[in-house]
Design a protein around this motif. Sequence first.
Motif, PDB file in Angstrom:
ATOM      1  N   SER B 551       0.829  -1.217   0.000  1.00 35.06           N
ATOM      2  CA  SER B 551       0.000   0.000   0.000  1.00 35.06           C
ATOM      3  C   SER B 551       0.856   1.257   0.000  1.00 35.06           C
ATOM      4  CB  SER B 551      -0.936   0.013   1.222  1.00 35.06           C
ATOM      5  OG  SER B 551      -1.683  -1.167   1.297  1.00 35.06           O
ATOM      6  N   ARG B 552       1.912   1.257  -0.821  1.00 35.98           N
ATOM      7  CA  ARG B 552       2.860   2.367  -0.788  1.00 35.98           C
ATOM      8  C   ARG B 552       2.664   3.369  -1.912  1.00 35.98           C
ATOM      9  NH1 ARG B 552       7.452   2.058  -4.011  1.00 35.98           N
ATOM     10  NH2 ARG B 552       8.794   2.877  -2.365  1.00 35.98           N
ATOM     11  N   SER B 553       1.868   3.034  -2.938  1.00 43.67           N
ATOM     12  CA  SER B 553       1.898   3.857  -4.147  1.00 43.67           C
ATOM     13  C   SER B 553       1.418   5.284  -3.908  1.00 43.67           C
ATOM     14  CB  SER B 553       1.105   3.191  -5.268  1.00 43.67           C
ATOM     15  OG  SER B 553       1.744   1.987  -5.624  1.00 43.67           O
ATOM     16  N   ALA B 554       0.275   5.442  -3.231  1.00 39.76           N
ATOM     17  CA  ALA B 554      -0.220   6.806  -3.017  1.00 39.76           C
ATOM     18  C   ALA B 554       0.703   7.549  -2.060  1.00 39.76           C
ATOM     19  CB  ALA B 554      -1.636   6.775  -2.466  1.00 39.76           C
ATOM     20  N   ALA B 555       1.061   6.891  -0.960  1.00 38.18           N
ATOM     21  CA  ALA B 555       1.827   7.590   0.070  1.00 38.18           C
ATOM     22  C   ALA B 555       3.234   7.934  -0.408  1.00 38.18           C
ATOM     23  CB  ALA B 555       1.895   6.735   1.335  1.00 38.18           C
ATOM     24  N   VAL B 556       3.884   7.021  -1.124  1.00 36.63           N
ATOM     25  CA  VAL B 556       5.265   7.274  -1.510  1.00 36.63           C
ATOM     26  C   VAL B 556       5.352   7.730  -2.972  1.00 36.63           C
ATOM     27  CG1 VAL B 556       7.616   6.386  -1.389  1.00 36.63           C
ATOM     28  CG2 VAL B 556       5.879   5.442   0.134  1.00 36.63           C
ATOM     29  N   GLY B 557       4.710   6.969  -3.888  1.00 32.90           N
ATOM     30  CA  GLY B 557       4.712   7.357  -5.304  1.00 32.90           C
ATOM     31  C   GLY B 557       3.969   8.668  -5.516  1.00 32.90           C
ATOM     32  N   GLY B 558       2.791   8.767  -4.909  1.00 29.43           N
ATOM     33  CA  GLY B 558       1.994   9.988  -5.041  1.00 29.43           C
ATOM     34  C   GLY B 558       2.745  11.190  -4.491  1.00 29.43           C
ATOM     35  N   SER B 559       3.393  10.997  -3.351  1.00 29.09           N
ATOM     36  CA  SER B 559       4.140  12.101  -2.744  1.00 29.09           C
ATOM     37  C   SER B 559       5.341  12.473  -3.597  1.00 29.09           C
ATOM     38  CB  SER B 559       4.594  11.718  -1.336  1.00 29.09           C
ATOM     39  OG  SER B 559       3.452  11.525  -0.520  1.00 29.09           O
ATOM     40  N   SER B 560       5.932  11.474  -4.231  1.00 25.17           N
ATOM     41  CA  SER B 560       7.048  11.760  -5.128  1.00 25.17           C
ATOM     42  C   SER B 560       6.580  12.637  -6.290  1.00 25.17           C
ATOM     43  CB  SER B 560       7.630  10.439  -5.652  1.00 25.17           C
ATOM     44  OG  SER B 560       8.636  10.705  -6.590  1.00 25.17           O
ATOM     45  N   PHE B 632      13.465  11.964  -6.018  1.00 22.74           N
ATOM     46  CA  PHE B 632      13.534  10.702  -5.280  1.00 22.74           C
ATOM     47  C   PHE B 632      12.978  11.010  -3.898  1.00 22.74           C
ATOM     48  CE2 PHE B 632      16.171   7.669  -7.685  1.00 22.74           C
ATOM     49  CZ  PHE B 632      16.513   8.467  -8.764  1.00 22.74           C
ATOM     50  N   TYR B 633      11.743  10.623  -3.692  1.00 26.69           N
ATOM     51  CA  TYR B 633      11.085  10.971  -2.438  1.00 26.69           C
ATOM     52  C   TYR B 633      11.295   9.855  -1.424  1.00 26.69           C
ATOM     53  CZ  TYR B 633       7.272  11.702   0.891  1.00 26.69           C
ATOM     54  OH  TYR B 633       6.530  11.849   2.031  1.00 26.69           O
ATOM     55  N   ASP B 634      11.838  10.209  -0.293  1.00 23.54           N
ATOM     56  CA  ASP B 634      12.086   9.225   0.764  1.00 23.54           C
ATOM     57  C   ASP B 634      11.331   9.685   2.010  1.00 23.54           C
ATOM     58  OD1 ASP B 634      13.100   7.033   2.021  1.00 23.54           O
ATOM     59  OD2 ASP B 634      15.178   7.732   2.094  1.00 23.54           O
ATOM     60  N   PRO B 635      10.194   9.042   2.318  1.00 24.80           N
ATOM     61  CA  PRO B 635       9.367   9.531   3.429  1.00 24.80           C
ATOM     62  C   PRO B 635      10.100   9.433   4.761  1.00 24.80           C
ATOM     63  CG  PRO B 635       8.360   7.602   2.359  1.00 24.80           C
ATOM     64  CD  PRO B 635       9.683   7.799   1.734  1.00 24.80           C
ATOM     65  N   ASP B 636       9.634  10.181   5.761  1.00 21.87           N
ATOM     66  CA  ASP B 636      10.355  10.119   7.040  1.00 21.87           C
ATOM     67  C   ASP B 636       9.738   9.139   8.021  1.00 21.87           C
ATOM     68  OD1 ASP B 636       8.165  11.569   7.698  1.00 21.87           O
ATOM     69  OD2 ASP B 636       9.217  13.464   8.044  1.00 21.87           O
ATOM     70  N   ASN B 637       8.652   8.496   7.660  1.00 21.05           N
ATOM     71  CA  ASN B 637       8.078   7.469   8.550  1.00 21.05           C
ATOM     72  C   ASN B 637       7.086   6.636   7.747  1.00 21.05           C
ATOM     73  OD1 ASN B 637       7.242   5.933  10.749  1.00 21.05           O
ATOM     74  ND2 ASN B 637       6.358   7.653  11.891  1.00 21.05           N
ATOM     75  N   PHE B 638       6.682   5.511   8.354  1.00 23.08           N
ATOM     76  CA  PHE B 638       5.532   4.767   7.860  1.00 23.08           C
ATOM     77  C   PHE B 638       4.299   5.632   8.037  1.00 23.08           C
ATOM     78  CE2 PHE B 638       8.195   1.490   9.818  1.00 23.08           C
ATOM     79  CZ  PHE B 638       8.045   0.374   9.030  1.00 23.08           C
ATOM     80  N   VAL B 639       3.210   5.196   7.407  1.00 20.51           N
ATOM     81  CA  VAL B 639       1.903   5.754   7.751  1.00 20.51           C
ATOM     82  C   VAL B 639       1.068   4.610   8.329  1.00 20.51           C
ATOM     83  CG1 VAL B 639       1.909   7.681   6.168  1.00 20.51           C
ATOM     84  CG2 VAL B 639       1.195   5.439   5.338  1.00 20.51           C
ATOM     85  N   PRO B 735       0.500  13.218   8.983  1.00 24.22           N
ATOM     86  CA  PRO B 735       1.347  14.416   8.922  1.00 24.22           C
ATOM     87  C   PRO B 735       2.645  14.160   8.162  1.00 24.22           C
ATOM     88  CG  PRO B 735       1.517  13.373  11.080  1.00 24.22           C
ATOM     89  CD  PRO B 735       0.537  12.555  10.294  1.00 24.22           C
ATOM     90  N   HIS B 736       2.883  12.931   7.715  1.00 18.41           N
ATOM     91  CA  HIS B 736       4.194  12.575   7.185  1.00 18.41           C
ATOM     92  C   HIS B 736       4.354  12.721   5.698  1.00 18.41           C
ATOM     93  CE1 HIS B 736       5.776  11.411  10.958  1.00 18.41           C
ATOM     94  NE2 HIS B 736       4.857  10.493  11.157  1.00 18.41           N
ATOM     95  N   ASN B 737       3.308  13.025   4.980  1.00 17.03           N
ATOM     96  CA  ASN B 737       3.507  13.209   3.538  1.00 17.03           C
ATOM     97  C   ASN B 737       2.661  14.367   3.046  1.00 17.03           C
ATOM     98  OD1 ASN B 737       0.875  12.117   2.547  1.00 17.03           O
ATOM     99  ND2 ASN B 737       1.650  10.218   3.469  1.00 17.03           N
ATOM    100  N   PRO B 738       3.045  14.955   1.935  1.00 15.49           N
ATOM    101  CA  PRO B 738       2.369  16.176   1.482  1.00 15.49           C
ATOM    102  C   PRO B 738       0.911  15.961   1.112  1.00 15.49           C
ATOM    103  CG  PRO B 738       3.961  15.398  -0.161  1.00 15.49           C
ATOM    104  CD  PRO B 738       4.189  14.597   1.070  1.00 15.49           C
ATOM    105  N   LEU B 739       0.511  14.703   0.860  1.00 12.08           N
ATOM    106  CA  LEU B 739      -0.874  14.450   0.496  1.00 12.08           C
ATOM    107  C   LEU B 739      -1.740  14.131   1.710  1.00 12.08           C
ATOM    108  CD1 LEU B 739      -0.181  12.255  -2.663  1.00 12.08           C
ATOM    109  CD2 LEU B 739      -1.418  14.442  -2.687  1.00 12.08           C
ATOM    110  N   GLY B 740      -1.099  13.813   2.835  1.00 17.36           N
ATOM    111  CA  GLY B 740      -1.872  13.419   4.021  1.00 17.36           C
ATOM    112  C   GLY B 740      -2.569  12.089   3.836  1.00 17.36           C
ATOM    113  N   VAL B 741      -2.040  11.246   2.942  1.00 16.39           N
ATOM    114  CA  VAL B 741      -2.666   9.946   2.670  1.00 16.39           C
ATOM    115  C   VAL B 741      -1.982   8.862   3.488  1.00 16.39           C
ATOM    116  CG1 VAL B 741      -3.335  10.610   0.334  1.00 16.39           C
ATOM    117  CG2 VAL B 741      -1.134   9.477   0.701  1.00 16.39           C
ATOM    118  N   LYS B 742      -2.686   7.728   3.605  1.00 15.53           N
ATOM    119  CA  LYS B 742      -2.122   6.648   4.408  1.00 15.53           C
ATOM    120  C   LYS B 742      -1.979   5.317   3.666  1.00 15.53           C
ATOM    121  CE  LYS B 742      -2.887   8.170   9.102  1.00 15.53           C
ATOM    122  NZ  LYS B 742      -3.258   7.723  10.439  1.00 15.53           N
ATOM    123  N   GLY B 743      -2.792   5.039   2.685  1.00 17.43           N
ATOM    124  CA  GLY B 743      -2.693   3.727   2.017  1.00 17.43           C
ATOM    125  C   GLY B 743      -3.891   2.864   2.335  1.00 17.43           C
ATOM    126  N   VAL B 744      -4.391   2.184   1.313  1.00 17.91           N
ATOM    127  CA  VAL B 744      -5.671   1.473   1.478  1.00 17.91           C
ATOM    128  C   VAL B 744      -5.665   0.066   0.883  1.00 17.91           C
ATOM    129  CG1 VAL B 744      -6.630   2.429  -0.663  1.00 17.91           C
ATOM    130  CG2 VAL B 744      -8.171   1.747   1.173  1.00 17.91           C
TER     131      VAL B 744
END
Lengths: 255, 792, 200, 164
Positions: B551-560, B632-639, B735-744
């Motif tokens: 469930s990483r695409s929105a949180a990590v790919g989307g944020s990238s 290359f977006y590297d998040p600072d935490n899990f969601v 609070p950890h990504n610019p979209l405020g998404v978590k993954g579904v």
Amino acid sequence: MKNGLAKPDVVVDIGHIESMRGIEKNGDATSIGALTTYAEIDDDEELWADATVLAEAASEIGDTQVRNRGTIGGNLAHSDPASDLPGAAIASDLTLVVEGPDGERRIDADEFFVAMYMTDLAEDELLTRIEVPRGDGATSGAYVKKPSPSSGYALVGVAAQLQVDDGTVTAARIGANGVMDHAVRLEPVEDAIEGERLSDDAISAAAERAADDLEEAMMMDDLQASAEFRSHLLETYTKRALERAAERADATVTA
Amino acid sequence: MSVESVDPDEVDAADILGSAIERREDPALLTGDAEYTDDIQLPQMAHMAIKRSQHAHAAIDDIDTAAAEEMDEVVAVFTAEDIDVPGNLPVGWLLDTLEQVDHPILAQDRVRYQGDAIAVVVAEERYAAHDAVDAINVDYERLEAVTSPRAALNGAADLHDDAPGNTAFEWEIGDETKTDQAFADASHTASVDLENQLLIPNAMEPRGAVADYNPSTEELEVAMTTQNPHLHRLLMSGVIDHPEHKLQIRAPDVGGGFGSKIHHYADEALAAWAAKQLERPVKWIATRSETYLTDAQGRGHETHGEIAMDDEGDIVGLKIETDANLGAYLSTFAPAVPTYLYGTLLSGQYDIPAIHCEVTGAFTNVPPVDAYRGAGRPEASYVVERLIDLAAREVEMDPAEFRRQNFVPDDAFPYETQVAVVYDSGDYEKTLDRALEMLEYEDFRERQAEARENGRYLGLGFSAYIEACGLAPSELAGQLGAQAGLWESSLVRFHPSGTVTAFCGTSGHGQGHDTTYAQIVANELGIDYDDVDVVEGDTDEIPHGMGTYGSRSAAVGGSSLVTSARKVVEKAKSIAAHQLEADEDDIEFEAGEFRVAGAPDRSMHIQEIAQQAYLAHDMPGEMEPGLEATSFYDPDNFVFPFGMHAAVVEVDPDTGELEFERYVAVDDVGNQINPKIVEGQIHGGVAQGIGQARYEGAEYDDNGQLLTGSMQDYAVPKAEHIPEMETDSTVTPSPHNPLGVKGVGEAGTIAAPQAVVNAVVDALEPFGVDHIDMPLKDEKIWRAVHENGGEE
Amino acid sequence: MEFDGTFTIEDVSTEEVWLALSDPVLIKQCLPGCQFMTRVEDPDAVDFEALRESEPDDDPATLPEADLEDISDRAFEEGAHYAALLQLSVGSVKPSFRTVVTIDERDFPVMNASGEGSASDSSFEMASGMTLVETDEGVDIEWHAEADVFGTIAQMGQRVISPVANRVVNRFFSNVEDRLTEVADDNDGGGLRDRIQDLL
Amino acid sequence: MAAHDITLTVNGTEHELTVQSRELLVHALRDQLEYTGPNVGCESTTCGACTVHIDGKAAKSCTVLAVQADEQEITTVEGLAEDGEFHPIQEGFQEEHGLQCGYCTPGMMMTATQLLAENPDPDEDEIREALEGNLCRCTGYQNIVNAVENAAEQMDAAAARGDD
């Protein structure tokens, strides 16, 4: 063939033999060509009225696509113990008409199913049609099944056909599939219900006899359900089949 | 509460993010225009089929390929002796105690699971390849097989010389001393022994590959069923010793994955290697029976769990011991699943002051076990939520109130658990309250009591789940043993005419990335949704990426994509300032328009700036022409998404038959980019979770033969098996990504199993039933009732 | 898959039953789908095609008609190997298993045999045994069998495999029961019993 | 391996082709005629991804030999849309998000169109039962049921308007 388990040298397509197709009502019997599909049987309103058990079993087989292609002859000649038709064939007192080098031979459904995938059909015989006695209005029937969630085949299927005269059962034929290595007739249930008025108690008492004559060693016992559970379900589903047939008999009487 | 979808043409540009627009990928999929791997046909293409072990464990005495080689239309037959490359499948996640074992792409002298590859045939035609495989004769010497991890660890024959006792690793998390003390001081305890059964993923499209080698350029193109083309490029380059820069991995349309298309298998590598050997295109498509034998399976835990409470009903400790089935070899991410993706989630939604968990990984004679939808988190959620119900029963509290009392309170975030993670945000009471309201909970308990009086058995099961997605950051993943970074890369590129192509290193296979990514990029750039095209899943188009799983695409790919788009806006802003002759600080950007503050008529649209950037007639200072940006977006935490699911069932104790009365799901996945797609993901996940709870499970006989080896025997749920789901959501942004998404993507699969099991156990409470292992087949329910006497 | 059972033959002695069950011809005739059963020296080098072709059209006589000396000559021996071709019939699917059976133990009144066979991409292993127990009425034959199937048939034929194995095993033992009943019926005249007594 | 010359009419176009005796209809359609809409998802006649219409009735094309379909009319998913206009079932699937990975979708829609031809206003249970021969692993079926209901409404509305 598809998964390489069978590699026949020759396959003959009998799908184009027109004389083995179709449903014909003749006097007191209905003749159904072996190549008649389940869907054609399910779609035939007269069959639903005359041979409810058979029509209901046909409607329960497989899925839409399978019912469009699968044929009654193929099904019966295959004698799959978990298929829906063999039990209904026994309950509806079918006659199977086969042809071989020596001409035509008629086999009672009772005698036809020998074992898993084994029938009374000889190597050089072809099942061409079946004959179903036409109900006389006092006949009521039902087929109920417990399907396997994966294959849809019956873990247990019970077909009940009752002759009911003014609320009393004058004759009964009960067939079951899925329980033994071939479809069987449940005579103890028939004996118990014949002559009884159709009450909940009579139905329960008859259903309790469902497994009486069944040889435990030849009961189906696999991943899907143990023999013990099937035997238990057989009673429940026999009861459900009798109840549904009874309801329909009621409806017939009141209608 | 079904979400209504809308036509994108009817949505204002300003509202595009968060709109339930119809998917743009659908027309191709609805008309037969889609291109799945097996749809690809190339000139001179040959077909490959694989000879597989019929035994789960055996020594190979001899492989006789002579008859196969002589058959018509056979191009080549290869065995391990022919493999002239390393041919060893690597593991991508290491643990300190991990025993690494060889995993050859073709077995030479020993096979370790039914389906292990022994030889390949390449033939001119599909059927001929399979015929020739049947003609290969293998002499086996059968060895004892073991399929249960507990049995494997307790005296079964060793699978690998390098892993004595079949122990792959021993791992622990939490504080054992503190937990033991908590149990010693506790007033109440409850415990359970449970199995989280092996599952077979069953993506509808079987795995496959079409490999095409050009000897002149030495370029090797592999179109394959993959969730992560870049990772497959990296791994395959090593396995078949082909330079990574000359290897292209492309995901055509991919018919579902659920994890099974993440891992690097022997088969696709063999197809690529064979294409190179033969210098002609080679296609390999798994039959369904091959996917049953070889797709990495999921779950496979045998667990003992204990929970301790004080007098007030507060949880004071949790102890978990798990034997995890890893299968015959270590699959790509296998070591991470029962450890970091499992042990770290054992606090659930609860404030638990002491937790200790020990996991032993075991080699067994089943296919490799790896990530399957949820991966570790469903196993954690299941054991926690089963224990919570048992605990509530032990302290004689209502299960909803017991949960509420023990939740991490909403003012405690960020919340650090006893198992090494920090929950980003949450409001667990909110999803519980919404679920109780939808369930008409008090009313239900009354109905349940009345029904019992009448011999009818209703049950309600809760599942308060938490999951961790968007595994990150890379530095942490590296410390934990990951052999790859967990960033995501993207490129947002304006074309001179003002349209945009957005490239992302994820690789969707049904999730609707084209649609959601276009929504994200259109929103960031303030341009029309239709002006954005999305490209994914091809290593030649997108230089880098990490793929789609967890469930990483929105949180990590989307944020990238957001990051790349914002870089584009920054550059465009400089150009705008220059051309509008204003100070950059005075330029405001809104809805695609750059305006000079205080002079609204002085403005330029970003699409006009794109044109200017490529004309490059009037650029500021030293600025390069063009308008695009990579990140290359590297998040600072899990969601940490969460939610409350509940199943309401009626059980017939006489037949074990079960009917769903309701299934209620309240999920909080943070902000939603496309609520219709979110809803679809929940539906699908719940269906798979119900599948696990009720029907599914890989079953083996004593010899390790798969008994559920086809769709006739392994019950993939049908339409009539799945109840109508009532869904709703709350929104607690991350609070950890610019979209405020978590993954579904995995929420439903993580949530559903225990909701169903808890409901059945609740229904059968009068019979003294306190646990039934999944899958809850009718016969098992019937036996549970009857083993307890069949009477209340 | 494990199977077991007991059946009783009235009016026979354990010796008679023992002799009948030691006869490869009778066993072959009782085993559903068995095309031949021939003693072989090297179990790893059996030419099934040659054996099939050399098989005589008609079986020699078995009990109760057979010459006792003949049965005694051809009787199973402990440690010996027998090649058999088993053709099972599962509807239109008729796999032929090339089988080698080894008599692991033959020690009156206990006999144990094991076998393995293969067909295309499938194979099976089986072990079975029986013990004769003399009772007041006659002889109880306690039998048990364990069969394992591997490969394609195991995977694709799951729904039918256990019933088919069940059928083969049960059919075999019920055939054996029928044949022994014939032997017992023949005893009504007392002829066979006397002959066996003489032989032993 | 014997070969047979057969004629298939697919989506109204007549094709003459040569097939092996054992060649499945789905492979003849996909590999020879390049109608790649019907997909192969199992080999046990369970999943329904290969469903096409043979003479107007839904059938699993992985369980029909190509020679058996000689001289028959086949409709695949490629034949659903007419003149570039989606069939109502396609509209329904699009509007209700009735698909995710799309692999089962062609078969699912072919079965659903037979249902709607026979029963223009099916209820939820009837739809679920009619689709028992089509497996989907992505959607949980709920939006597929909605898609079929949506199509039924469109077809009803079209009939009311007097469209054909």
